[in-house]
Motif scaffolding. Sequence first.
Motif, PDB file in Angstrom:
ATOM      1  N   TRP A 221      -4.751  -1.611   5.502  1.00 48.46           N
ATOM      2  CA  TRP A 221      -3.535  -2.060   5.606  1.00 48.46           C
ATOM      3  C   TRP A 221      -3.342  -2.679   7.023  1.00 48.46           C
ATOM      4  O   TRP A 221      -3.081  -4.088   7.568  1.00 48.46           O
TER       5      TRP A 221
ATOM      6  N   HIS B  15       1.049  -0.786   0.300  1.00 51.60           N
ATOM      7  CA  HIS B  15      -0.100   0.440   0.204  1.00 51.60           C
ATOM      8  C   HIS B  15       1.331   1.129  -0.375  1.00 51.60           C
ATOM      9  O   HIS B  15       1.830   1.484   0.664  1.00 51.60           O
TER      10      HIS B  15
ATOM     11  N   ASP C 263      -3.694   2.932   4.491  1.00 48.54           N
ATOM     12  CA  ASP C 263      -2.903   1.929   5.765  1.00 48.54           C
ATOM     13  C   ASP C 263      -3.834   1.985   6.724  1.00 48.54           C
ATOM     14  O   ASP C 263      -3.363   0.807   7.045  1.00 48.54           O
TER      15      ASP C 263
END
Length: 485
Positions: free
Chosen positions: A435, A425, A432
């Motif tokens: 992720w 990412h 983020d």
Amino acid sequence: MAPSDGIIDFLVLGGGTAGIVGAKTAAGFGATTVLVEQERTGGDCLWTGCVPSKTLLSAAAQAKTLRKQTGQEPDFQAVRGRIATAIRTIEPEDSSEALEKAGVQVLPGRIIFTGPGTAELDGRPLRFRQALIATGGQPADPGIPGLDPARTVTSETVWDLEELPPRLAILGGGPIACELGQAFARIGSDVTMVVRSAILAKELPEAVDIVRESLKADGVTILENTTVTTAANYDGGVRLQLADGTAVDASTVLVAVGRTPRTINLGLEKVDVRTDGRGHVITDERMRTSNPLIWAAGDVTAQPQFTHLAGVHASVAASNAVLGLRRRISTAVPRVTYTSPEIAAVTSTGSGDGQAGTPRTIWHSHLDRAITADRTEGFTRLLVGRRGRITGGTIVGPRAGESLAELSLAVHKKLTTSDIAGTTHAYPTYSDGVWNAAVLDVRERLASPLTGTAIKALARIRRVVIDGRRINSKPGTPPESGARH
């Protein structure tokens, strides 16, 4: 193009998002397609929904910034002009001309089914092989005694206001009520929301708490768990009497208590199309009604009322109808409330894990992009089911709807947190959060006793292998040089 035998292959009732997408899809497959719309093509989304409301929200955010920086008050007429420009810019894509160019014949008027394969358009008989019902919905009436229609607006008529209401009372606490309430407060209205239960009742309590505080910070008064019993005009406005004995005075009342389907006087009984107790057309997972030759999509059905679902469901319906396919609608249902901050969520309506799962949460006070933007009042939460499968999620923060796309794909394709964690990412971004939440789940699962024992065993085996190669290698020779390839 008119049908050679006088029978329309695909008759579409309604020119909103569902009708437009369904008609273009059918025409693209070569079916003679006729769309009937009694007012104007484009539907609620273009004229009274998505386009004007998101333009208003953007203008309101800019107005708040301008007021903070310069003390300048917003120009409501400029805001109205900006909304009109946005509609005018997008309108050609949904116009009758665009539909005709795509091979769809557009007819104005009111249509009603008269029997199997027959209908009347303002008294003119039509014959069709299959049909798509896409007549949409309309704002619900709260049924409050004494409420003067002249001082009342809905999500459809609020755009007709020529002056900014000095005191705006909003009945309802759903996404429409919260979005418009925050926008009008930022532009300069004194806004009070009267909510039967709680605002945004379908969302996570932690998410609602953040939005509630944001609304209050913008000056919105929120009265939850109360109802309006009666209303009466007084000099200069409306007085709403509440169930707890208090009253709210307003110059204008915005009614946002839900929507009802437009199914009255369509002649559905003549074609054996069944509806539920609230009047929604009942469909199966292929968007087929109780009549196998009639389909439905959009707000007229009992499906969640979102523009993106209306378009996708209409495409599925038209593909199945014209080509005889058996496509099913996706069970992944994304939604976004465009307040500041936004609440974006995706859930699954299918069987199996559904909305069950272990929550994995990253608070944005620990998200680098949120820290750099000084917007840490949010979080990203994944729901993780068996074997790490992502079953849903919620994101709260700026542009949360943009980050939701990845989660929607994950739910639709039954991806796991390992799939997300193993995908690089860009940094730093709000995505983020997705992720990091996936990485958190992977680490938690790796830390389980069984998995932890297996990992440690592999590490020991690897250590033995490396030591063996090091001992057996010749001096000055890299340990791996003796390996066979």
